[in-house]
Design an enzyme around this catalytic site. Sequence first.
Site, PDB file in Angstrom:
ATOM      1  N   HIS A  29       9.803  -9.435   1.693  1.00 48.40           N
ATOM      2  CA  HIS A  29       8.949 -10.085   2.700  1.00 48.40           C
ATOM      3  C   HIS A  29       7.752 -10.701   1.995  1.00 48.40           C
ATOM      4  CE1 HIS A  29      10.382  -7.870   6.571  1.00 48.40           C
ATOM      5  NE2 HIS A  29      11.399  -8.276   5.820  1.00 48.40           N
ATOM      6  N   LYS A  67       1.124   2.991   3.063  1.00 43.76           N
ATOM      7  CA  LYS A  67       0.708   3.390   1.722  1.00 43.76           C
ATOM      8  C   LYS A  67       1.218   4.761   1.259  1.00 43.76           C
ATOM      9  CE  LYS A  67      -1.475  -0.155   0.447  1.00 43.76           C
ATOM     10  NZ  LYS A  67      -0.318  -0.982   0.195  1.00 43.76           N
ATOM     11  N   PRO A 125      -0.144   5.764   8.777  1.00 46.61           N
ATOM     12  CA  PRO A 125       0.918   4.868   8.310  1.00 46.61           C
ATOM     13  C   PRO A 125       0.613   3.366   8.443  1.00 46.61           C
ATOM     14  CG  PRO A 125       1.549   5.940  10.372  1.00 46.61           C
ATOM     15  CD  PRO A 125       0.263   6.554   9.951  1.00 46.61           C
ATOM     16  N   TYR A 166       2.073  -6.451  13.039  1.00 43.66           N
ATOM     17  CA  TYR A 166       1.081  -5.423  13.376  1.00 43.66           C
ATOM     18  C   TYR A 166       0.257  -5.978  14.532  1.00 43.66           C
ATOM     19  CZ  TYR A 166       1.963  -3.014   8.903  1.00 43.66           C
ATOM     20  OH  TYR A 166       2.532  -2.336   7.847  1.00 43.66           O
ATOM     21  N   TYR A 204      -2.520  -4.734   0.612  1.00 39.16           N
ATOM     22  CA  TYR A 204      -1.234  -4.428   1.253  1.00 39.16           C
ATOM     23  C   TYR A 204      -0.089  -4.473   0.240  1.00 39.16           C
ATOM     24  CZ  TYR A 204       2.218  -3.900   4.915  1.00 39.16           C
ATOM     25  OH  TYR A 204       3.235  -3.402   5.699  1.00 39.16           O
TER      26      TYR A 204
HETATM   27  P1  RFL Z   1       7.466  14.704   1.501  1.00 33.35           P
HETATM   28  O1  RFL Z   1       8.337  13.540   1.768  1.00 33.35           O
HETATM   29  O2  RFL Z   1       6.826  15.389   2.647  1.00 33.35           O
HETATM   30  O3  RFL Z   1       8.348  15.743   0.687  1.00 33.35           O
HETATM   31  C1  RFL Z   1       7.914  17.063   0.434  1.00 33.35           C
HETATM   32  C2  RFL Z   1       9.125  17.948   0.278  1.00 33.35           C
HETATM   33  O4  RFL Z   1       8.701  19.280  -0.040  1.00 33.35           O
HETATM   34  C3  RFL Z   1       9.455  20.202   0.715  1.00 33.35           C
HETATM   35  N1  RFL Z   1       8.666  21.444   0.833  1.00 33.35           N
HETATM   36  C4  RFL Z   1       8.908  22.547   0.105  1.00 33.35           C
HETATM   37  N2  RFL Z   1       9.852  22.815  -0.803  1.00 33.35           N
HETATM   38  C5  RFL Z   1       9.840  24.066  -1.363  1.00 33.35           C
HETATM   39  N3  RFL Z   1       8.941  25.025  -1.024  1.00 33.35           N
HETATM   40  C6  RFL Z   1       7.973  24.770  -0.109  1.00 33.35           C
HETATM   41  N4  RFL Z   1       7.078  25.714   0.218  1.00 33.35           N
HETATM   42  C7  RFL Z   1       7.935  23.499   0.496  1.00 33.35           C
HETATM   43  N5  RFL Z   1       7.137  22.929   1.434  1.00 33.35           N
HETATM   44  C8  RFL Z   1       7.596  21.685   1.618  1.00 33.35           C
HETATM   45  C9  RFL Z   1       9.700  19.504   2.040  1.00 33.35           C
HETATM   46  O5  RFL Z   1      10.837  20.034   2.720  1.00 33.35           O
HETATM   47  C10 RFL Z   1       9.920  18.058   1.566  1.00 33.35           C
HETATM   48  O6  RFL Z   1      11.276  17.774   1.329  1.00 33.35           O
HETATM   49  O7  RFL Z   1       6.293  14.351   0.464  1.00 33.35           O
HETATM   50  P2  RFL Z   1       6.303  13.325  -0.773  1.00 33.35           P
HETATM   51  O8  RFL Z   1       7.548  13.545  -1.615  1.00 33.35           O
HETATM   52  O9  RFL Z   1       4.975  13.425  -1.400  1.00 33.35           O
HETATM   53  O10 RFL Z   1       6.500  11.883  -0.131  1.00 33.35           O
HETATM   54  C11 RFL Z   1       5.502  11.318   0.688  1.00 33.35           C
HETATM   55  C12 RFL Z   1       6.129  10.403   1.751  1.00 33.35           C
HETATM   56  O11 RFL Z   1       7.168  11.108   2.402  1.00 33.35           O
HETATM   57  C13 RFL Z   1       5.097   9.926   2.785  1.00 33.35           C
HETATM   58  O12 RFL Z   1       3.885   9.601   2.152  1.00 33.35           O
HETATM   59  C14 RFL Z   1       5.580   8.689   3.571  1.00 33.35           C
HETATM   60  O13 RFL Z   1       6.694   8.985   4.351  1.00 33.35           O
HETATM   61  C15 RFL Z   1       4.453   8.164   4.472  1.00 33.35           C
HETATM   62  N6  RFL Z   1       4.871   7.033   5.308  1.00 33.35           N
HETATM   63  C16 RFL Z   1       4.937   5.748   4.783  1.00 33.35           C
HETATM   64  N7  RFL Z   1       4.660   5.532   3.486  1.00 33.35           N
HETATM   65  C17 RFL Z   1       4.786   4.276   2.957  1.00 33.35           C
HETATM   66  O14 RFL Z   1       4.511   4.100   1.755  1.00 33.35           O
HETATM   67  N8  RFL Z   1       5.214   3.189   3.693  1.00 33.35           N
HETATM   68  C18 RFL Z   1       5.507   3.331   5.011  1.00 33.35           C
HETATM   69  O15 RFL Z   1       5.943   2.357   5.611  1.00 33.35           O
HETATM   70  C19 RFL Z   1       5.338   4.632   5.617  1.00 33.35           C
HETATM   71  N9  RFL Z   1       5.626   4.823   6.902  1.00 33.35           N
HETATM   72  C20 RFL Z   1       5.193   7.214   6.654  1.00 33.35           C
HETATM   73  C21 RFL Z   1       5.556   6.077   7.425  1.00 33.35           C
HETATM   74  C22 RFL Z   1       5.174   8.479   7.241  1.00 33.35           C
HETATM   75  C23 RFL Z   1       5.505   8.620   8.565  1.00 33.35           C
HETATM   76  N10 RFL Z   1       5.478   9.944   9.085  1.00 33.35           N
HETATM   77  C24 RFL Z   1       6.489  10.486   9.885  1.00 33.35           C
HETATM   78  C25 RFL Z   1       4.504  10.898   8.588  1.00 33.35           C
HETATM   79  C26 RFL Z   1       5.879   6.204   8.760  1.00 33.35           C
HETATM   80  C27 RFL Z   1       5.828   7.465   9.352  1.00 33.35           C
HETATM   81  C28 RFL Z   1       6.133   7.531  10.813  1.00 33.35           C
HETATM   82  C1  PHB Z   2       8.280   1.470   9.003  1.00 34.29           C
HETATM   83  O1  PHB Z   2       9.103   0.549   8.944  1.00 34.29           O
HETATM   84  O2  PHB Z   2       8.621   2.638   9.300  1.00 34.29           O
HETATM   85  C2  PHB Z   2       6.851   1.176   8.748  1.00 34.29           C
HETATM   86  C3  PHB Z   2       6.495  -0.081   8.280  1.00 34.29           C
HETATM   87  C4  PHB Z   2       5.156  -0.366   8.059  1.00 34.29           C
HETATM   88  C5  PHB Z   2       4.195   0.594   8.292  1.00 34.29           C
HETATM   89  C6  PHB Z   2       4.558   1.853   8.733  1.00 34.29           C
HETATM   90  C7  PHB Z   2       5.890   2.152   8.978  1.00 34.29           C
HETATM   91  O3  PHB Z   2       2.893   0.291   8.093  1.00 34.29           O
END
Ligand code: RFL
Ligand code: PHB
Length: 392
Positions: free
Chosen positions: A76, A300, A296, A204, A387
């Site tokens: 994109h 980032k 989110p 957005y 971004y």
């Molecule tokens: P995670 O993915 O939470 O993984 C951590 C892992 O550790 C395990 N765990 C354990 N394992 C052993 N012993 C324990 N005591 C443990 N406790 C926990 C868990 O089961 C898990 O598997 O962290 P990590 O690896 O640092 O990754 C971070 C990302 O997952 C997170 O920052 C992103 O998902 C955030 N996020 C987004 N980030 C982006 O860069 N671009 C996006 O578009 C974006 N959209 C989002 C998002 C997060 C969202 N939610 C649901 C919070 C959209 C949403 C809706």
């Molecule tokens: C997503 O596609 O899940 C998404 C994209 C952009 C964001 C957050 C989530 O800023």
Amino acid sequence: MTGTRRTQVCIIGGGPSGLLLSHLLDRSGIDSIVLERHSRAYVLGRIRAGVLEAGSVALLKEAGLGARLETESFLHRGTYLSAQNRGFRIDFQKLTGKSITVYGQTEVTQDLYAARDDAGGVIIEEAEGATLHDLQTEAPYVTYLKGGTEYRIDCDFVAGCDGFHGVSRRSIPARVLKEHERVYPFGWLGILSQTPPASDELIYANHARGFALCSMRNENLSRYYIQTPLDHPPERWSDDAFWDELRRRIPADVAEALVTGPSIEKSMAPLRSYVAEPMRWGRLFLVGDAAHIVPPTGAKGLNLAISDVYYLHRALAERYDGDAHGIETYAETALARVWKATRFSWWFTTTMHRFPDQTDFDQHIQEAELAYLEHSKAAQTAMAEQYVGLPY
Ligand code: RFL
Ligand code: PHB
């Protein structure tokens, strides 16, 4: 106690941070074991991030993780912002020379599992009760339970990649740990639907009724979010109610053409900004969501996890080559980037959302900010640069 084994780096958490760290360390000849609390199927079932910064894509490709990313992702060159049902575009490519890539976190995680399997990497799934010991000594170790039996891993270093609710950050004594937090008084209700995306790029949308986001995974898989009060459980929103509310908040022409269908996933995420310091305590390093959370809105979270992993794997590789400078400065280096992304995510969140106590004045300020963004190349460049991702 049965079953003691040894590795150089014991990684707590098999999400994107833990798996990528294990993969990069392996490529530098450093041995690791990943302990994951859940099953692989559970980890892969979580629908999360959708956007990768240019730097994240370059790192994944350089690390040999680019095959599917190359063919199944979407580049994109810009994004749309919208205020009160009228959209305008920010051209990332023109303003910064960089683009972003739409490729789901689920796909990144799947690629990482495949790469670890190919390399014979050790990932211990369903490891319960991980406990970190002797982190301030030269011989830390981790214990955990699997199938009712206790196991022990001796190691040189522990990487806390276990997300916000993990055990690693809690292993740092309260007198040492500093926490910086902002909790936002709303959440995002997200749905996934097998429908063509509303637009060629993300939208957005700021609206007096609340924020909305149109995103996607591929040509026939769309991801949409609407801002909702925190006490609204997802079950409260029927698919029809969700689509109606989304239509009210996005640009009028997009709303008119929106293709709707049944949701195949519906979930609610609270929004918070959180940074824990220090990111290193003795032989423990915090990585990704274990150390920081961003709302989110700026996309980032996953990208910050990837930049932390980059810094840490480089520091550990240098340390095994006899230079400890990188591990001594890991926390400072990672935090400098984390705070900039925290600021950007906070700014974008406060500019785009409706706050419960928002006054008419506040609404005008948001609209003026967006009008300024629409017409100022300087403002657009600042937004675009952050971004697409600050360098590391
Ligand atoms: P995670 O993915 O939470 O993984 C951590 C892992 O550790 C395990 N765990 C354990 N394992 C052993 N012993 C324990 N005591 C443990 N406790 C926990 C868990 O089961 C898990 O598997 O962290 P990590 O690896 O640092 O990754 C971070 C990302 O997952 C997170 O920052 C992103 O998902 C955030 N996020 C987004 N980030 C982006 O860069 N671009 C996006 O578009 C974006 N959209 C989002 C998002 C997060 C969202 N939610 C649901 C919070 C959209 C949403 C809706
Ligand atoms: C997503 O596609 O899940 C998404 C994209 C952009 C964001 C957050 C989530 O800023």
